[in-house]
Design an enzyme around this catalytic site. Sequence first.
Site, PDB file in Angstrom:
ATOM      1  N   HIS A  66      -5.395 -21.470  31.952  1.00 59.22           N
ATOM      2  CA  HIS A  66      -5.140 -21.420  30.503  1.00 59.22           C
ATOM      3  C   HIS A  66      -5.433 -20.005  30.027  1.00 59.22           C
ATOM      4  O   HIS A  66      -5.798 -19.144  30.827  1.00 59.22           O
ATOM      5  CB  HIS A  66      -5.981 -22.473  29.765  1.00 59.22           C
ATOM      6  CG  HIS A  66      -7.458 -22.236  29.786  1.00 59.22           C
ATOM      7  ND1 HIS A  66      -8.196 -22.184  30.948  1.00 59.22           N
ATOM      8  CD2 HIS A  66      -8.352 -22.008  28.777  1.00 59.22           C
ATOM      9  CE1 HIS A  66      -9.465 -21.966  30.655  1.00 59.22           C
ATOM     10  NE2 HIS A  66      -9.594 -21.844  29.344  1.00 59.22           N
ATOM     11  N   ASP A  70     -11.767 -15.309  28.874  1.00 60.62           N
ATOM     12  CA  ASP A  70     -12.715 -15.215  30.000  1.00 60.62           C
ATOM     13  C   ASP A  70     -12.026 -15.481  31.339  1.00 60.62           C
ATOM     14  O   ASP A  70     -12.515 -15.059  32.381  1.00 60.62           O
ATOM     15  CB  ASP A  70     -13.951 -16.124  29.809  1.00 60.62           C
ATOM     16  CG  ASP A  70     -13.636 -17.561  29.473  1.00 60.62           C
ATOM     17  OD1 ASP A  70     -12.678 -17.799  28.702  1.00 60.62           O
ATOM     18  OD2 ASP A  70     -14.334 -18.473  29.964  1.00 60.62           O
ATOM     19  N   HIS A  71     -10.860 -16.138  31.303  1.00 63.53           N
ATOM     20  CA  HIS A  71     -10.126 -16.456  32.538  1.00 63.53           C
ATOM     21  C   HIS A  71      -9.057 -15.420  32.871  1.00 63.53           C
ATOM     22  O   HIS A  71      -8.440 -15.502  33.923  1.00 63.53           O
ATOM     23  CB  HIS A  71      -9.474 -17.835  32.415  1.00 63.53           C
ATOM     24  CG  HIS A  71     -10.474 -18.929  32.255  1.00 63.53           C
ATOM     25  ND1 HIS A  71     -10.735 -19.860  33.230  1.00 63.53           N
ATOM     26  CD2 HIS A  71     -11.326 -19.211  31.227  1.00 63.53           C
ATOM     27  CE1 HIS A  71     -11.683 -20.681  32.812  1.00 63.53           C
ATOM     28  NE2 HIS A  71     -12.054 -20.311  31.599  1.00 63.53           N
ATOM     29  N   ASP A 184     -10.758 -25.637  32.623  1.00 69.59           N
ATOM     30  CA  ASP A 184     -11.620 -25.946  31.476  1.00 69.59           C
ATOM     31  C   ASP A 184     -11.113 -27.225  30.827  1.00 69.59           C
ATOM     32  O   ASP A 184      -9.957 -27.298  30.418  1.00 69.59           O
ATOM     33  CB  ASP A 184     -11.568 -24.813  30.447  1.00 69.59           C
ATOM     34  CG  ASP A 184     -12.380 -23.601  30.869  1.00 69.59           C
ATOM     35  OD1 ASP A 184     -12.712 -23.499  32.060  1.00 69.59           O
ATOM     36  OD2 ASP A 184     -12.679 -22.765  29.993  1.00 69.59           O
ATOM     37  N   HIS A 247     -18.041 -22.604  36.314  1.00 70.68           N
ATOM     38  CA  HIS A 247     -17.903 -22.431  34.858  1.00 70.68           C
ATOM     39  C   HIS A 247     -19.079 -23.110  34.144  1.00 70.68           C
ATOM     40  O   HIS A 247     -18.909 -24.040  33.357  1.00 70.68           O
ATOM     41  CB  HIS A 247     -16.571 -23.034  34.394  1.00 70.68           C
ATOM     42  CG  HIS A 247     -16.113 -22.550  33.053  1.00 70.68           C
ATOM     43  ND1 HIS A 247     -16.643 -23.028  31.877  1.00 70.68           N
ATOM     44  CD2 HIS A 247     -15.179 -21.634  32.698  1.00 70.68           C
ATOM     45  CE1 HIS A 247     -16.040 -22.422  30.865  1.00 70.68           C
ATOM     46  NE2 HIS A 247     -15.154 -21.570  31.329  1.00 70.68           N
TER      47      HIS A 247
HETATM   48 ZN    ZN Z   1     -13.557 -20.837  30.187  1.00 70.81          ZN
HETATM   49 ZN    ZN Z   2     -11.395 -22.160  28.162  1.00 71.13          ZN
END
Ligand code: ZN
Ligand code: ZN
Length: 298
Positions: A66, A70-71, A184, A247
């Site tokens: 997604h 942060d990814h 996530d 995570h």
């Molecule tokens: Zn995340």
């Molecule tokens: Zn996320």
Amino acid sequence: MTSSSDFRVTLLGTGTPIPRPDRFGPSTLVEAGDEKLLIDAGRGATMRLYQLKVPMGRIDALLLTHYHSDHTVGIPDFWLTGWLTSFYARRTGPLRVIGPVGAKSLMTALRDAYAADIKIRIEDEKLPLQGIATSVEEFDQDGVVYERNGVKVTAFEVDHGDAIKPAYGYRIDYDGRSAVISGDTRYNENVIKYGTGVDLLIHEVACVRPALMQEVHIQRIVAHHTTPREAGLIFARTKPKLAAYTHLVFLASDRIPALTVDDLVTQTRQTYAGPLEIGEDLMAFEIGHTVTVRRFQP
Ligand SMILES: [Zn+2]
Ligand SMILES: [Zn+2]
């Protein structure tokens, strides 16, 4: 006894947006047969690949779950640095990027953002044009998104909150073995559908002290993730050979400290009694007849 397998999953970054030096941004390396796949490229993914001595140019595809930053903040580093001629990089062909709708606009915008660097390095270092090219594939529903040399990757939709769409997890199948990475998500039936009976189930988690739940922005964050008790239920229902966390969202404030790894285990144990591992950066899972955990040794 050797614990090396031809199917290995390594957590490159087990963190969140918090810029902790011990938990880099979300990123996971999957090595199955000859294939090497990167799932998400959070902060520091290139540094972890360097520690593992995996040249960036060896990655066959980058898969995105997604578009939370942060990814993805590690993508320009991985893409641009991976193009250099040095031993740790050396990508000579297009970078294959696979993700839910949004991957094309992200990669196009990155090309615009770094146009000056690309122009300079072509003129000055004579880097191959093909090495900075991208080949981007988008999907908008559950299904197989990668299939090569016996490795099959299936994307499945997860639930990261009403405003955070699209959001997907991935299942990797290789030679009768399997691994699922939740991405996530809140507690979601699709993780159970795709994760039931897998060898390795890697799930996200968020935990917080009750006192901190008074704060609205904390409530909002928690509502986008899975609590340890809920994750335990997922593990209990899917019965993987090994369940592991990545995570790790440990929420805290200046007044209220974060919970600890021990608290996380205790809360998970309220709903799940099976094999459990708390992910750490560079922890590797060798998926053979059983799943073996290896910690990084420089
Ligand atoms: Zn995340
Ligand atoms: Zn996320």
